[in-house]
Design a protein around this motif. Structure first.
Motif, PDB file in Angstrom:
ATOM      1  N   TYR A 149       0.834  -1.387  -0.046  1.00  0.00           N
ATOM      2  CA  TYR A 149       0.032   0.111  -0.125  1.00  0.00           C
ATOM      3  C   TYR A 149       0.965   1.324   0.063  1.00  0.00           C
ATOM      4  CZ  TYR A 149      -3.800  -3.105   0.599  1.00  0.00           C
ATOM      5  OH  TYR A 149      -4.819  -4.030   0.688  1.00  0.00           O
ATOM      6  N   PHE A 150       2.020   1.153   0.125  1.00  0.00           N
ATOM      7  CA  PHE A 150       3.032   2.199   0.181  1.00  0.00           C
ATOM      8  C   PHE A 150       4.271   2.143  -0.832  1.00  0.00           C
ATOM      9  CE2 PHE A 150       0.442   2.385   4.022  1.00  0.00           C
ATOM     10  CZ  PHE A 150      -0.043   3.422   4.287  1.00  0.00           C
ATOM     11  N   GLY A 151       4.601   2.943  -1.481  1.00  0.00           N
ATOM     12  CA  GLY A 151       6.000   3.073  -2.123  1.00  0.00           C
ATOM     13  C   GLY A 151       7.004   3.683  -1.225  1.00  0.00           C
ATOM     14  N   LYS A 152       6.833   4.287  -0.288  1.00  0.00           N
ATOM     15  CA  LYS A 152       7.741   4.778   0.517  1.00  0.00           C
ATOM     16  C   LYS A 152       7.634   4.449   2.050  1.00  0.00           C
ATOM     17  CE  LYS A 152      10.687   8.687   1.767  1.00  0.00           C
ATOM     18  NZ  LYS A 152      10.890  10.225   1.525  1.00  0.00           N
ATOM     19  N   LEU A 153       8.562   3.932   2.577  1.00  0.00           N
ATOM     20  CA  LEU A 153       8.265   3.793   3.989  1.00  0.00           C
ATOM     21  C   LEU A 153       9.374   4.358   4.765  1.00  0.00           C
ATOM     22  CD1 LEU A 153       7.657  -0.253   3.832  1.00  0.00           C
ATOM     23  CD2 LEU A 153       6.004   1.506   4.018  1.00  0.00           C
ATOM     24  N   PRO A 154       9.184   4.527   6.042  1.00  0.00           N
ATOM     25  CA  PRO A 154      10.197   5.190   7.029  1.00  0.00           C
ATOM     26  C   PRO A 154      11.268   4.482   7.591  1.00  0.00           C
ATOM     27  CG  PRO A 154       8.206   4.786   8.264  1.00  0.00           C
ATOM     28  CD  PRO A 154       7.896   4.339   6.958  1.00  0.00           C
ATOM     29  N   ARG A 155      12.281   4.985   7.915  1.00  0.00           N
ATOM     30  CA  ARG A 155      13.488   4.494   8.149  1.00  0.00           C
ATOM     31  C   ARG A 155      13.191   4.034   9.776  1.00  0.00           C
ATOM     32  NH1 ARG A 155      17.324   5.943  11.633  1.00  0.00           N
ATOM     33  NH2 ARG A 155      19.222   4.984  11.660  1.00  0.00           N
ATOM     34  N   LYS A 156      12.592   4.610  10.469  1.00  0.00           N
ATOM     35  CA  LYS A 156      12.566   4.457  11.897  1.00  0.00           C
ATOM     36  C   LYS A 156      11.597   3.416  12.221  1.00  0.00           C
ATOM     37  CE  LYS A 156      12.815   8.055  14.660  1.00  0.00           C
ATOM     38  NZ  LYS A 156      12.746   9.342  15.103  1.00  0.00           N
ATOM     39  N   PRO A 157      11.989   2.451  13.195  1.00  0.00           N
ATOM     40  CA  PRO A 157      11.153   1.563  13.540  1.00  0.00           C
ATOM     41  C   PRO A 157      10.253   1.901  15.049  1.00  0.00           C
ATOM     42  CG  PRO A 157      13.396   0.944  14.452  1.00  0.00           C
ATOM     43  CD  PRO A 157      13.583   2.377  13.427  1.00  0.00           C
ATOM     44  N   TYR A 158       9.389   1.169  15.310  1.00  0.00           N
ATOM     45  CA  TYR A 158       8.679   1.387  16.737  1.00  0.00           C
ATOM     46  C   TYR A 158       8.690   0.261  17.582  1.00  0.00           C
ATOM     47  CZ  TYR A 158       4.909  -1.122  14.550  1.00  0.00           C
ATOM     48  OH  TYR A 158       4.008  -2.296  13.927  1.00  0.00           O
ATOM     49  N   GLY A 159       8.384   0.643  18.790  1.00  0.00           N
ATOM     50  CA  GLY A 159       8.432  -0.412  19.923  1.00  0.00           C
ATOM     51  C   GLY A 159       7.004  -0.210  20.416  1.00  0.00           C
ATOM     52  N   ILE A 160       6.441  -1.172  21.403  1.00  0.00           N
ATOM     53  CA  ILE A 160       5.233  -1.401  22.010  1.00  0.00           C
ATOM     54  C   ILE A 160       5.547  -1.281  23.494  1.00  0.00           C
ATOM     55  CG2 ILE A 160       3.389  -2.470  22.181  1.00  0.00           C
ATOM     56  CD1 ILE A 160       3.586  -3.713  19.431  1.00  0.00           C
ATOM     57  N   ALA A 161       4.711  -0.400  23.893  1.00  0.00           N
ATOM     58  CA  ALA A 161       5.179  -0.300  25.658  1.00  0.00           C
ATOM     59  C   ALA A 161       3.748  -0.178  26.277  1.00  0.00           C
ATOM     60  CB  ALA A 161       6.196   0.919  26.066  1.00  0.00           C
ATOM     61  N   PRO A 162       3.554  -0.353  27.614  1.00  0.00           N
ATOM     62  CA  PRO A 162       2.434   0.097  28.430  1.00  0.00           C
ATOM     63  C   PRO A 162       2.358   1.691  28.632  1.00  0.00           C
ATOM     64  CG  PRO A 162       3.944  -0.867  29.661  1.00  0.00           C
ATOM     65  CD  PRO A 162       4.595  -1.104  28.539  1.00  0.00           C
ATOM     66  N   VAL A 163       1.506   2.175  28.653  1.00  0.00           N
ATOM     67  CA  VAL A 163       1.323   3.691  29.237  1.00  0.00           C
ATOM     68  C   VAL A 163       1.732   3.769  30.563  1.00  0.00           C
ATOM     69  CG1 VAL A 163      -0.330   5.320  29.620  1.00  0.00           C
ATOM     70  CG2 VAL A 163      -0.923   4.123  27.897  1.00  0.00           C
TER      71      VAL A 163
END
Length: 408
Positions: free
Chosen positions: A174-188
């Motif tokens: 769905y996207f031709g360009k994706l960001p370099r930066k990853p993401y994590g998951i954490a609790p509030v």
């Protein structure tokens, strides 16, 4: 308004704890290996004294101020229109947050229309699962049945992580360009979780730090799994993380454009991404699809209750009843959200207005381009100039359409 401050003092008292339990003291319990024992002892003593003598008393002062002075003297009326020049102020907020020349009355009527449409889709799902009972009965079932809830914070985080990884896999299609930066998951963070929303994206402006998709693990019996797919697509990818990270990579723009945030664009994009999940194969479970619809209903109901409370004389309870009777949000979330709308007039209008604008522009591009329409190119065109007002986005997509027409 006073009613929105109920329980606020708990988010202050959470910091008034014994020194050893304070987050401010934690760095003094962990040292690099090259520190000597004497250095550790000295720093620990100094840290303990500073937290005890400088930090904790300030939180106590803040707590005393809020409970003895601020909250008792806060205003009783919830409406922005009750402020000096309040009606004009609220109409200004409507235009500011929608980034369109709309009135509160127009937004209210659009909200009622969307609520009616989404309600019909919800009724179809209730019928398809063979539930015997009223719409209210079905909402009660969703809010109380154990099958829709986890019993541990780790379990909820793992469910969110699994959905997020599935969402990662949909991006190249769905996207031709994706960001370099990853993401994590954490609790509030626990200190703010009781009064915090269900989930939130927390970005990073540093190249060596990821973004984070925060999941609220407070009151697990109020965090239903059937909402988790929509929440993840909105807050992580292809929603806020993807959009905000790409925005920060636009080094040709000045910093105020790279790191600025226009709610109608960013939140409209997040809600559009919940919808995009349908095309990507999410929401196969009917309850999850109902969760998507209840999130969409949530944003449509915002148009009604925000304008209702701030421009049309609605009471807080009237707004709570409207949202509780039309969405499957837990009652805890409903009251938290309504208090947010009271204290932040107009901001909640940006989500649905932005989403409807993006969907309208996509439909226009599909119609005018026909077999030249490329979903990846369209999404890249929406995101390539960063966060912009909806009126500017419309100009940009019109230019995109004309450019595509000119190609062979």
């Amino acid at each position: 308004p006073k009613v929105t401050l109920n329980g606020f003092e708990d988010s202050i008292s959470a910091y008034i704890v014994p020194v050893e339990k304070s987050g401010y003291f934690k760095p003094f319990t962990q040292y690099p290996s090259y520190f000597t024992e004497a250095q550790k002892t000295q720093l620990t003593q100094e840290g303990r004294a500073l937290v005890e003598q400088k930090v904790l008393p300030l939180y106590q002062n803040f707590y005393d101020f809020m409970t003895k002075e601020y909250i008792p003297n806060a205003r009783e009326n919830i409406a922005a229109s009750s402020l000096p020049n309040g009606a004009e102020f609220y109409e200004n907020r409507v235009r500011y947050y929608t980034t369109l020349n709309m009135t509160s009355a127009e937004v209210h009527e659009l909200g009622l229309k969307e609520v009616k449409r989404i309600r019909q889709e919800m009724e179809q799902i209730i019928k398809s699962v063979g539930f015997n009972g009223s719409f209210a009965d079905f909402l009660h079932f969703l809010r109380t049945d154990a099958q829709f809830y986890t019993t541990s914070a780790d379990q909820l985080l793992k469910e969110a992580a699994f959905i997020a990884k599935k969402a990662d896999a949909m991006l190249p299609k769905y996207f031709g360009k994706l960001p370099r930066k990853p993401y994590g998951i954490a609790p509030v963070p626990a200190e703010i979780a009781p009064k915090y929303t269900t989930g939130r994206y927390s970005g990073s402006n540093s190249d060596d730090e990821p973004g984070y998709y925060w999941v609220n693990t407070y009151a697990l019996d109020k965090r239903p799994l059937y909402e988790l797919e929509a929440l993840t697509l909105h807050e992580a990818v292809p929603g806020h993380h993807l959009q905000i990270s790409l925005n920060s990579e636009l080094t040709s723009l000045p910093d105020f454009r790279r790191y600025g945030y226009i709610s109608a664009f960013g939140e409209g994009w997040g809600l559009y991404c919940e919808y995009l999940g349908l095309e990507a194969g999410f929401y196969q479970d009917p309850y999850s699809n109902f969760g998507r619809l209840t999130y969409e209903m949530w944003r449509a109901a915002r148009l009604v209750v925000d304008t209702g409370m701030h421009a049309q004389g609605w009471s807080r309870q009237q707004a709570i009843d409207f949202m509780a009777s039309n969405t499957a949000l837990s009652l805890h979330n409903v009251t938290t959200e309504i208090d947010r709308y009271i204290s932040w007039p107009g901001q909640a209008l940006s989500y649905k207005i932005g989403e409807l604008t993006i969907k309208r522009l996509r439909a226009k591009a599909e119609q005018e381009l026909g077999d030249k329409f490329d979903i990846r190119a369209f999404h890249d065109a929406v995101l390539e100039n960063g966060s912009v007002p909806m009126s500017i986005l419309e100009q940009q997509i019109n230019d995109f359409i004309e450019a595509k027409k000119a190609t062979r």
